[in-house]
Design a protein around this motif. Structure first.
Motif, PDB file in Angstrom:
ATOM      1  N   THR A1108       0.819  -1.217   0.000  1.00 43.47           N
ATOM      2  CA  THR A1108       0.000   0.000   0.000  1.00 43.47           C
ATOM      3  C   THR A1108       0.848   1.261   0.000  1.00 43.47           C
ATOM      4  O   THR A1108       0.313   2.356  -0.050  1.00 43.47           O
ATOM      5  N   SER A1109       2.148   1.120   0.090  1.00 42.40           N
ATOM      6  CA  SER A1109       3.029   2.287  -0.013  1.00 42.40           C
ATOM      7  C   SER A1109       4.403   1.793  -0.429  1.00 42.40           C
ATOM      8  O   SER A1109       4.738   0.613  -0.271  1.00 42.40           O
ATOM      9  N   ASN A1198       7.348   8.358  -4.688  1.00 46.12           N
ATOM     10  CA  ASN A1198       6.717   7.719  -3.537  1.00 46.12           C
ATOM     11  C   ASN A1198       5.216   7.593  -3.784  1.00 46.12           C
ATOM     12  O   ASN A1198       4.599   8.463  -4.406  1.00 46.12           O
ATOM     13  N   ASN A1200       1.241   6.251  -1.966  1.00 49.87           N
ATOM     14  CA  ASN A1200       0.411   5.761  -0.870  1.00 49.87           C
ATOM     15  C   ASN A1200      -0.955   5.404  -1.428  1.00 49.87           C
ATOM     16  O   ASN A1200      -1.506   6.128  -2.273  1.00 49.87           O
TER      17      ASN A1200
END
Length: 1688
Positions: A1108-1109, A1198, A1200
């Motif tokens: 999930t990230s 990055n 999320n």
């Protein structure tokens, strides 16, 4: 029977054959030299030499190299020993991949893997003995490197028991069938019918009619028939009767005297005495022929005392026979640490332990078996000696008796050196100093005579008959006992160069020449003149002056010989040396030694008195000027820059240390430094005053005793440099006192004058009693009080002259520190030496004792106590290793009251195999104080300490390995240093985020882990995609079925595994964010525990994150050209993905046509990217592509994930294609469950029968139907576990594709491997068979048929090369009816040397369809095609080199692929912005360019500073004076140039953004044209742009420590410069005190920098500096210039 005559005769005949063997040996050397370069294989005839597979440092794949050992020794039986200092081959069971194989009588023996100090010995009964090295096509290593040695062995299969026979004197080991014969000394067993004869010793048995004669020993009957009736026919070589040299002995009955010095023995019965004087008691013995007479026959064989024939020819291991006799080895005699070798070949070495030590001195004196001149040839297996100018530190010295030659450094294995010698010997000496060492040397040598003689001339060859242990006074005989004819093919050696000395020894009249010398040369030699006897004169006075320039310099004087009359004060004869360093008196006899001086002159005065004289001295010297980073400790002097002009990017400091405060007056006789306003380019900075240009007035500055000048130059223009003179005038300014350390608890005491004394200071003096020389019968005890903790007593002797004796039994100095054995010295053992004595704590006792006879000058020394933890200082470098002590103290210097020296760099290293805590507590600190401790400091972990404030106690957690405490000092202020207590606590927990490391479970003194232990071990990985490989190298934990007692539990990525028992080394791989291990033990059984190493490798391309990230990033240092990378995010379900871009730097372009990140339908490039949010159905893909030109730093992305309840949409269904060019899909039936089956699909699965493990006695056949055309069967095994056996003869899987040999696998051969099987067409048969015993888990695999023409698929990668065809077709798969596979990545490459157009026309297309073709696609140039719509015909312009059509598929939906027609058209235009490339002007079939051609060639460079180098490798254009017919015109900002004619290769360099070339030809003469390659190199530091806009950037991948860079902008005039910062990441700090960009008075650091505007007068400069610690990604700074008229 005359046994001695037989031995002599045998030696004679053998020696007559020695020359032939010598020639064979030389031929063998020649054969070896012709061996291949990959290894040193071939036939070996020597009994010693090197053996190596890694002449290049690493062996290659597919090597096959053999050595045949056929030594030149008597008999066929021998012992061969191999000693390997390197042994690293690919490891495998049964060594089936790479191996070193020894072919023994019992069969081949294989060795592989990693071995340390590996040795093997074999007994060989049949020559040659073969050793072979083989490697396969995969893993390699360092290989093997070492040496072999051969010794003669017994002829029988067991050790002969013939030493109990009556005749124990067998020289050659021929024992078998002669035990019952009365005379068992047969040299040759070729004639067994002589067993019953009385005299069976015929050497050549050509005359069988002589068995009945009384004296059958005739060597050559035909030549001397008249000697048949003589009573004593035992002539040595019988060509010279015994009256040849001694005619008066013709009538004597025993004419065989060897040294004829004893005429009184003709009437004795046994006249063969070698040395009557030494052994008079043997005159009456019946058998006085002891060969080495020092060792009676009962020395090694005591049961022979009563035997009647004690004539042992040689004791075991010592063969005192001339080396030329076959089977005889070289003799070594060791005296006083030096070694003498007798023989014509052998070996010498200094590296018994793989490297030599400090302060080693060893000499080898090599004596051949012939006298006079000769050639010695050395072949070096190892040569690695510290390198230095003139080899002044460590060296090997070759000495032919007249000339000495030193060598150092390193050479390749097999290098030869050849010298001539003249006095029957050659000396080799080795010396090492106290610092750097190397591997040393290993060499074999061969000595041959060099006289040119006629074939009928005889030359004497002495046979040395001597004792096996030789007393120091023993003199070898030189008389010959036989003559030998020299081969006319002897070669003459080349003599060594002779050194030229300043003073000749004698003039023409024999008088000693003048001995004075005054010289200002920078190098030279000097020898003190001597008389005809090699002695200097009485009452001599010689002045020798070496003058050096006023500039900083080092004069090195190397005394190669020193021998003056010796006395304590050097009051008789002496050499006095005076320089700025002081005055030194030298006398006595010394080994070669070196002195260094920095003063302006070295003044030497030699004086001799009227008595004793010696051989004098010789020296050579060299003066080296120091042009950068120099110091002068004087009131006047000169600094100057490099001769011929200084270089770019220099940073030099010049320091002046004066006697105190005052004024320095500077003048500048030469000053030429690049001129600029504020001296911002190149400058001489004199403590704040920056000087440049050419006119500099004299300067005066104040100094406090220390003054520094700094010179810097930038990266562009240079000048002639400078010469700066200075003079100092002292003032009366008082100096400030240095801080005082608190008093120590043990006050120093003055040593008493008595003979017995107690010294309580940590340093002091040790002196023998007496004044000048000690007395007889002294017994003096000195006690030095030491601490109760371990320490080292360091004693530095300046004088040491005691009576010499073996074992120091008369006069001696003994040092006892309480260890098991004390150390004694006598003679001159410790003269001018520093000796260390180790103590575990307590007092040290120094005892001096003299007896009642001879005395000497005594000794004088200083001592220092160094507690454990103090480093040994050598040239400012030191290191202290502490691995075993759990607590103690470390300090900069022991309590001597002295300041630490300048330029120290000491590392205190604490090492454990297991995790530990290092506790540090400072008890004293006194160093130079500075902000950030940038001068002198103690560093613990990341923290630095300096000044005098004691830091708090510190604990450092170490995960296993080493902790380092570092102490450093600079070149100026010093202090008393530091003292710190340390303690070490071991623990078993580890929590590490390092990308690699090791771990060992702690154990007790018996190597067992503890009961009731609980250890948590965590390896953390970054959020980016990665693979963590854990390699367990040792595993031994209490075993039980469920691992319920002791265990290691490993958890990662949601899965857990429990491990226990004893296992071979094994590997696990993980891709989760952490690997969590827990070790627990109960209260009962324990084992030895476990060790592992691990490495985490980041994945930068084609990566997947199931989470999930996380983070995706491109490769560090900037991405590459022509990349295609997919990044996949698999989430638990549908939802939203939020993306941020902490780093984003992708080549900019409108619509991102060049490089781009594609995500959610967007194409992103440039440097400013806002946060993004996209929806996902649980599967999201990002694609990054780059073209073939400009690259950038890349990206870090990055993400999320936020989950929603949106249902997933079904995947779209592909329409059915009706294209006739792609045949319909043919499906294969489901594979049956039976053991035998036929598979008709081009891809499928292969599985062993059974559920979990297969049964015994299985025999299963699977037929895979293949096309009738060539193809490759690719099988990807995930499981493979069959019973293991050699040759797979028990259980196996066999794949047969119809070629000459099938392939079998068993054990774990193919586990997790992809294996390819080639076929020429037809079916493939897979047979699985198991026997009736052991079984395994079986196998599980997938297979794919890849027809020829399709790239070979391994891990989704493939390549198809097309270089010559001008038109044709390409396709994803040939017409097999199958869909293309997942994860394809195929490049169809079209390559030409010249520019061309590639025309592509698709005739069929069927791939997974998606927006922007982000899943499966065909890419032509910048365009991608997918789905089923045929694209228009496409033309791609290629500048020269390659065009690539790429076909890729992802991991999901596939299709039928594509078919495309292609054609190639060449042309001559070229327009490229690549940073490097090539261009060739197109030519016709005759290699000529065309008439009436016009070609435009443009090379574009980025806006950043750069240098473009164009290298014309070929240039041939019609020539005329003005280049008016055919020509190449080159235009850039530097100007325009026309080129024509024929030229050698040449180079041009440009700094402009574009280089425009135009080639034109007229309608007449043509030539072959031209070719060039070019490269554009970006300048990241010290760069200049002459432009109105541009970009400066730091080096890709992040800047380095300790950088100092200037960037200059030159504009057309005054105006404003507007700066923007698309990338800025510089270490943050208050007022930017660490790293900073300084521009326009501002210091910039951190990551958020706003745009800036500064005024400029036409020249603007900014700088970037970094300190020695943290660094960042760096910067990219764009600027635009606005002239004043625009602003107004």
């Amino acid at each position: 029977m005359n046994v001695s005559g037989m031995i002599c005769f045998t030696l004679v005949v053998s020696l007559l054959l020695a020359q032939t063997e010598g020639r064979a040996f030389n031929n063998a050397q020649s054969r070896e030299k012709r061996q291949t370069s990959s290894c040193d294989g071939g036939t070996r005839y020597d009994t010693f030499g090197p053996i190596s597979t890694n002449t290049e440092g690493q062996y290659s794949n597919n090597e096959n190299c053999c050595w045949d050992f056929a030594p030149d020794i008597g008999g066929t039986t021998f012992n061969i020993t191999f000693n390997f200092d390197t042994f690293e081959l690919e490891s495998s069971s049964t060594c089936r991949y790479d191996a070193l194989t020894f072919y023994t009588v019992d069969g081949p023996e294989k060795e592989c893997g990693l071995k340390t100090n590996f040795t093997r010995t074999f007994t060989v009964t049949e020559s040659p003995f073969q050793v072979c090295f083989t490697s396969d096509s995969s893993v390699t290593g360092q290989g093997v490197s070492g040496s072999y040695s051969i010794a003669a062995g017994s002829r029988g299969s067991t050790t002969p028991s013939y030493f109990t026979t009556d005749y124990p004197d067998y020289y050659y080991n021929y024992y078998q069938d002669y035990l019952t014969t009365p005379y068992p000394y047969y040299v040759s067993t070729d004639y067994p019918n002589y067993v019953s004869t009385d005299y069976p010793y015929y050497y050549p048995t050509d005359y069988p009619q002589y068995p009945t004669t009384s004296y059958p020993y005739y060597y050559n009957y035909n030549q001397y028939p008249d000697y048949v009736t003589t009573p004593y026919p035992y002539y040595g070589p019988i060509d010279y009767p015994y009256n040849y040299q001694y005619p008066d002995y013709v009538s004597t009955p025993y004419p065989y005297f060897f040294p004829i010095d004893y005429p009184q023995y003709p009437t004795t019965s046994y006249p063969y005495y070698y040395n009557y004087n030494q052994y008079p008691d043997y005159v009456t013995t019946p058998y006085p022929y002891f060969f080495p007479i020092d060792y009676p026959y009962n020395y090694q064989y005591p049961d022979y005392l009563s035997t009647p024939y004690p004539y042992y020819p040689a004791t075991i291991g010592v063969v005192p026979i001339p080396e030329d006799v076959p089977g005889c080895d070289t003799i070594s005699v060791n005296t006083d640490g030096n070694t003498t070798y007798y023989g014509n070949h052998g070996s010498i070495s200094i590296n018994d332990d793989g490297s030599y030590g400090n302060s080693e001195d060893a000499c080898f004196s090599l004596h051949p078996s012939f006298s006079g001149s000769g050639i010695i040839t050395f072949v070096f297996n190892v040569f690695d000696i510290e390198e230095a100018t003139d080899c002044i530190f460590d060296y090997i010295e070759f000495d032919d008796g007249n000339t000495r030659l030193r060598e150092c450094g390193s050479v390749d294995m097999g290098t030869q050196r050849e010298f001539e010698f003249h006095d029957g010997r050659f000396n080799v000496c080795f010396h090492s100093d106290g610092s750097v060492t190397g591997r040393g040397f290993q060499a074999t040598y061969t000595m041959n005579p060099v006289q040119e003689v006629d074939s009928d001339v005889t030359t004497s060859f002495p046979v040395y008959i001597f004792n096996s242990t030789i007393s120091p006074n023993f003199t070898l005989p030189v008389d010959p006992i036989f003559n030998s004819t020299m081969s006319p093919n002897s070669t003459q050696a080349t003599t060594l160069p002779v050194n030229t000395t300043v003073n000749a020894t004698d003039d023409a009249d024999g008088e000693i020449s003048d001995c004075n010398l005054d010289i200002d040369d920078l190098e030279g030699t000097y020898t003190l003149p001597t008389d005809s006897e090699g002695q200097y004169e009485n009452n001599q006075h010689c002045d020798i002056t070496i003058r050096s320039p006023l500039t900083p310099h080092i004069t090195t004087v190397n005394f190669t010989r020193f021998d003056l009359e010796d006395d304590t004060g050097c009051d008789y004869d002496s050499l006095t040396i005076t320089s700025d360093e002081g005055t030194e008196n030298l006398c006595g006899t010394e080994e070669s030694f070196t002195r260094q001086y920095t003063g302006q002159s070295v003044d030497m005065t030699f004086t001799s008195d009227g008595s004793v004289v010696r051989s004098g001295f010789s020296f050579d010297y060299v003066t080296e000027i120091v042009y950068c980073n120099a110091t002068i400790n004087a009131p006047s002097g000169t600094f100057e820059s490099l001769p011929g002009g200084y270089e770019n990017n220099m940073y030099c400091t010049y320091t002046i240390n004066t006697p105190g405060p005052g004024e320095l007056v500077f003048s500048f006789p030469l000053f030429d430094v690049e001129s600029s306003s504020s001296c911002r380019y190149d400058a001489v900075d004199m403590e704040g005053d920056k000087l440049c240009g050419t006119n500099v007035d004299d300067k005066t500055y104040s100094t406090d005793g220390h003054f520094q000048i700094v010179f810097t130059s930038d990266g562009s223009v240079t000048r002639d440099g400078f010469r700066i003179n200075f003079n100092f005038t002292q003032t009366d300014v008082p100096t400030s006192p240095l801080p005082t350390l608190p008093a120590t608890t043990i006050p120093p005491t003055t040593e008493p004058e008595t003979c017995n004394q107690v010294l309580t200071s940590d340093n002091g003096a040790l002196t023998s009693p007496g004044n000048g020389s000690y007395a007889n019968n002294e017994n003096c005890v000195t006690v030095i009080t030491g601490p109760n903790t371990p320490y080292t007593l360091v004693v530095s002797f300046t004088t040491f002259d005691l009576e010499s004796s073996s074992n120091c039994g008369y006069d001696y100095l003994e040092v006892d520190t309480g260890l098991s054995s004390s150390l004694k010295g006598c003679g001159s053992t410790w003269r001018n030496r520093t000796v260390e004595y180790t103590s575990n704590g307590g007092n040290a006792t120094v005892t001096f004792s003299s007896d009642s006879s001879q005395t000497g000058l005594g000794y004088s020394a200083t001592y220092t106590i160094q507690p454990s933890g103090v480093p040994s200082l050598n040239n400012g470098e030191c290191a202290y290793i502490n691995t075993n002590i759990s607590e103690g103290a470390i300090q900069s210097l022991p309590g001597t009251g002295s300041n630490y020296p300048n330029n120290m760099d000491c590392s205190y290293v604490f090492t454990r195999n297991t995790p530990f805590y290092l506790n540090i507590n400072f008890t004293a600190l006194d160093t130079e104080s500075s902000s950030n401790c940038r001068y002198d400091y103690v560093q613990v972990g990341d923290d630095k300490y300096c000044g005098s404030d004691l830091p708090n106690a510190t604990r450092v957690s170490v995960q296993g390995g080493s902790a380092i405490i570092r102490f450093r000092s600079d070149i100026t202020v010093t202090g008393r240093g530091f003292v710190a207590l340390f303690s070490i606590e071991e623990n078993c927990n580890v929590d590490s985020d390092d990308l690699e490391g090791t771990y060992t479970l702690p154990t007790d003194s018996e190597g067992q882990y503890e009961n009731n232990q609980h250890c948590d071990i965590t390896i953390r990985s970054p959020p980016t995609p990665h693979i963590t490989t854990v390699n367990f190298t040792r595993f031994d934990i209490e075993d039980d079925a469920g691992c319920d007692y002791d265990s290691v539990s490993v958890t990662s990525g949601g899965t857990t595994e429990k491990l226990c028992g004893a296992k071979e080394s094994f590997i696990r791989q993980y891709n989760g964010p952490t690997v969590d291990m827990t070790f627990t033990s109960d209260a009962s059984v324990v084992g030895s525990g476990f060790s592992f190493n691990y490495v985490t490798e980041l994945v930068y391309c084609n990566a997947t994150i199931n989470g999930t990230s996380g983070t995706f990033e491109s490769q560090p240092g900037g991405y590459d050209r022509n990349m295609y990378c997919t990044y996949t995010i698999n989430t638990p379900g549908p939802g939203e993905l939020d993306f941020i871009f902490p780093l984003f730097d992708v080549e900019r372009g409108t619509s991102c046509p060049y490089d781009a990140v594609e995500m959610g339908g967007d194409r992103l490039c440039g440097t400013n990217v806002e946060d993004k949010t996209y929806s996902t159905d649980g599967h999201f893909q990002i694609v990054f592509t780059s073209d073939g030109s400009v690259t950038r730093d890349g990206f870090r992305i990055n993400f999320n994930f936020t989950q929603t309840d949106v249902p997933t949409s079904p995947l779209p269904t592909l329409p059915v294609t009706t294209e006739q060019t792609i045949p319909p899909i043919t499906t294969s039936p489901t594979e049956p469950e039976t053991c035998n089956q036929v598979l008709t699909s081009d891809n499928g699965t292969l599985t062993s029968p059974g559920n979990g493990s297969y049964a015994n006695n299985e025999n299963c056949v699977t037929v895979i139907t293949g096309p009738n055309t060539p193809y490759t069967l690719v099988v990807n095994f995930t499981t493979f576990d069959l019973e293991s056996s050699s040759n797979c003869r028990y259980d196996y899987l066999e794949v047969d594709t119809g070629l000459s040999s099938s392939q079998k696998g068993c054990g774990s051969s193919w586990r997790n491997r992809t294996v390819e099987y080639k076929s020429n067409g037809g079916n493939a048969t897979v047979t699985f068979s198991s026997d009736s015993s052991q079984t395994g888990l079986g196998y599980n695999a997938t297979y794919t048929i890849q027809p020829s023409g399709l790239p070979s698929l391994i891990n989704g990668e493939c390549a198809y090369i097309n270089t010559n065809i001008s038109e044709g077709a390409i396709q994803s798969l040939p017409g097999t009816g199958s869909n293309y596979p997942n994860n394809m990545d195929c490049s169809y490459v079209f390559t030409r040397n010249t520019p061309f157009y590639l025309n592509i026309n698709f005739t069929a297309l069927d791939t997974e369809s998606s927006s922007n073709c982000r899943y499966d696609y065909v890419q032509v140039g910048e365009d991608k095609y997918c789905g089923s719509d045929l694209p228009n015909a496409t033309r791609v312009s290629v500048q020269g080199g390659s065009a690539i059509i790429r076909f890729r598929s992802d991991s999901s939906v596939t299709g039928r692929g594509f078919v495309a027609l292609f054609s190639i058209e060449e042309h001559c235009n070229f327009d490229s912005d690549d940073l490097e490339g090539t261009y060739t002007l197109p030519t016709d079939s005759d290699g000529q360019y065309e008439n009436n051609q016009h070609c435009n060639i443009t090379i574009r460079s980025p806006s950043t500073p750069h240098i473009t180098t164009v290298n014309f490798t070929r240039f041939d254009i019609e020539d005329d004076a003005g280049c008016d017919y055919d020509k190449l015109n080159i235009t850039s900002n530097e100007g325009s140039e026309n080129l024509c004619g024929a030229k050698e290769p040449f180079t041009r360099q440009y700094t402009d953004p574009t280089i425009n070339m135009t080639f034109t030809s007229d309608g007449s003469v043509v030539r072959s044209g031209f070719s060039f390659n070019y490269v554009t190199e970006l300048v990241y530091c010290n760069a200049t742009l002459n432009a109105t806009s541009g970009t400066f950037e730091s080096q890709p991948g992040g800047y380095e420590n300790n950088m100092n860079c200037t960037y200059n902008i030159t504009t057309p005039g005054p105006g404003e410069l507007v700066f923007s910062f698309p990338l800025f990441d510089v270490e943050r700090g208050t007022r930017c005190r660490y790293d900073a960009v300084e521009m326009g008075g501002d210091k910039l650091c951190g990551t958020n920098v706003e745009d800036k505007t500064y005024s400029t007068d036409g020249h603007f400069q900014f700088t970037f500096t970094s300190d020695g610690s943290v660094n960042g990604d760096g910067f990219k700074i764009d600027f635009v210039f606005l002239p004043e008229e625009i602003q107004n």
